[in-house]
Structure formats: C-alpha cells, structure tokens
Design an enzyme around this catalytic site. Structure first.
Site, PDB file in Angstrom:
ATOM      1  N   VAL A  11     -70.785 -19.106  27.227  1.00 30.05           N
ATOM      2  CA  VAL A  11     -70.414 -20.132  26.248  1.00 30.05           C
ATOM      3  C   VAL A  11     -69.100 -19.783  25.564  1.00 30.05           C
ATOM      4  O   VAL A  11     -68.200 -20.623  25.450  1.00 30.05           O
ATOM      5  CB  VAL A  11     -71.537 -20.324  25.206  1.00 30.05           C
ATOM      6  N   CYS A 269     -81.549 -21.252  30.034  1.00 31.47           N
ATOM      7  CA  CYS A 269     -81.744 -22.123  28.868  1.00 31.47           C
ATOM      8  C   CYS A 269     -83.123 -22.760  28.775  1.00 31.47           C
ATOM      9  O   CYS A 269     -83.788 -22.644  27.742  1.00 31.47           O
ATOM     10  CB  CYS A 269     -80.681 -23.222  28.856  1.00 31.47           C
TER      11      CYS A 269
END
Length: 314
Positions: A11, A269
């Site tokens: 990220v 995730c």
C-alpha cells in the site's frame, strides 16, 4: 503537497509512487535498510504492472525519495500516511503493534518541533478496526501534550493485486474520514487529479471511513462463500452451477463480480478483514453471525476440495 508514507509495503509504495507522479513531493520511510537501498536505485521490491516505470521516473524527477530517518521523513511533511501492516494474531484479532510504533515515532518528532508548527494531518491508510484512528490521535496527544497542533484522518485503500496502479489512478471512489473542513479540502485537492473521470470523493466521519473498507471486503467475501455454497448444492442435486450462475448473474441487482465458484477466498485482505469484523462483533456484544458463516463456509470449501482429491486418488 509534501507527503510522507510510513512503510514501503504494497500500500505505501503504490500510494507514494502514484502521488509523486501527480507532482507531490513524497518521502517513503521504512526500517528495512536493504529495501530502502533497492528503492533508491529504482528497483521495485514487488511486481505491479507499471509501478517500476513510475518509480524510476519520479525518482529521476526528484519528487520521490526513500529514507530510514524518521526526523527527515516527518519534519516537513504536511500529511503523514501510516501504511504499515496490520496482521491477524492467532485468535484472528488485528495486531496493532506496528500502528502503535508509528504513532509513537510521529509523536516524538512532533514534540521536538514544538507548538509553532503548521498542523500536520496524520492519515491512517492501513486497514484498522473502527476506532483505531481516534485511538492513535489520543495516543499521540497524550505524548505531545495539548499545545502541539495536529489532525488525524482515515483514508482506506481499495487496491487489487495485479492492478493496483490502475486502481489508484482511476478509483471507483475515494473515501476519507476527517474531523474538520480544512482537512477535507486538503484531500479534495490531493485527489483531484485522480477523480476527473467523475467518480466521487466521499468525505465522512472517521469511524465510518474505517468501516467502509471492512464492509466492502466482507461483502465481497460473502459473495464468494455464497456462490461456493450454491455450487455444492448444485453438485448434490445434479444442477450445473455454470448455467445457474448465468441465469442468476443476468439480474442487474446481483451482477457477476466475485460470483465464481472455486476454492474460496484467500490473499492478504479478505480473510483478515472478515475475521476483524467477527472480532469487532465479539468486542461490541453484537455477534457478527453472517460474517462467521462466511468464514466457516470458506474454511469448509478447502476441506471439501481435499476430500475430493482423496476420494479420487485414494
């Protein structure tokens, strides 16, 4: 704007590189000296289509730098994006030790800078349980005292592995949780180059922004577990799940995304975020029964596949 990314993982690196490509001055901070050395040379530690080219371009342009020095990273930043890992522990609970460590480091630099500084916006980019961003605010405030100015915000990411650069540059939506109008205006300015396709920027309260990420991933995981349960029923009754899926997905209310039968969901995730929703339910006394069922169906799907292998080969 002058931005700092705390963490150069998936990220942090994608976010930092893409922000630098629209003219922002970006510093990426990490504790891994070998990784920082590679990044300074323009070597990308992860594979994402288009990322290495953008990395090299913006390093050469002087808009993107990498450092191990916390003071260098935080002193001149207008916005500090916390992009560290939030793994699940053995109980499925979110481990916030890296979040706490980042908050403490930021507090140390803020305190050294003193009260006569422009308020920095400390942005939670990591996926964290609802309430974590405000907990970080309170943790920093406790360490720096009442006189040091700063703000907090939450800005969840919605990146798919293998298409992260495209997802960042052409987002379906940008979600930001803020505590004041000035922070909201700063985010609108920052994200303006990415939403000229007409897609929205949603400004909301901080807890709601945190929850958007969990609700989105949990719903997609639910779709995967649902179609796998339907596939198992089709197999039991002699129906063709492929044809059933065609007939079902032609309904505009349902759509066809994430409705493919298989081994279930995995990756970094969906499992973590589904377990986090279960954890939040347990902590609040509001049992997340559907999320628990989604997780259980997903676990059984793997066992079912294994049983089929054993049944076939012995």
């Amino acid at each position: 704007m002058r931005l700092t990314m705390v963490g150069t993982g998936y990220v942090g690196l994608v976010t930092g590189v893409c922000f630098s490509n629209t003219g922002n001055d970006v510093v990426c901070l990490d504790v891994d000296a070998k990784k920082i050395d590679r990044l300074r040379k323009g070597e990308c530690p992860i594979y994402e289509p288009g990322l290495e080219e953008l990395l090299e371009r913006n390093i050469k342009a002087g808009r993107l730098r990498f450092t191990l020095d916390k003071k260098e990273a935080y002193t001149n930043a207008e916005m500090i994006f916390i992009c560290v890992g939030t793994p699940s522990d053995e109980r499925g609970h979110t481990d916030l030790k890296y979040i706490h460590s980042a908050a403490d480091d930021i507090a140390e630099v803020l305190k050294a800078l003193g009260p006569n500084q422009k308020p920095k916006v400390i942005v939670m980019k990591s996926t964290v349980p609802v309430g974590t961003t405000l907990m970080v605010r309170d943790r920093i405030r406790e360490k720096v005292g009442a006189a040091i100015p700063f703000k907090v915000a939450d800005n969840p990411e919605f990146l798919k592995e293998g298409d992260a650069v495209n997802d960042f540059n052409k987002p379906d939506r940008v979600v930001v949780g803020v505590e004041d109008e000035a922070s909201g205006a700063a985010f609108r300015e920052l994200y303006d180059p990415f939403v000229r396709n007409g897609h929205p920027i949603f400004l909301m309260d901080v807890p709601s922004a945190e929850m958007v990420k969990y609700a989105s991933n949990n719903f997609l995981a639910t779709k995967i577990s649902f179609i796998n349960e339907m596939a198992n029923l089709c197999e039991a009754y002699g129906a063709d799940i492929g044809r059933v899926r065609e007939g079902m997905c032609s309904d505009k209310r349902i759509g066809n995304a994430f409705l493919y039968p298989g081994l279930g969901y995995g990756g970094s995730c969906f499992p973590k975020d589904t377990l986090a929703c279960i954890m939040m339910g347990d902590k609040s006394g509001i049992e997340a029964r559907l999320s628990k069922s989604v997780h259980e169906v997903n676990q059984r799907q793997r066992e079912r596949f294994w049983d089929k292998i054993v049944a076939h080969f012995g």
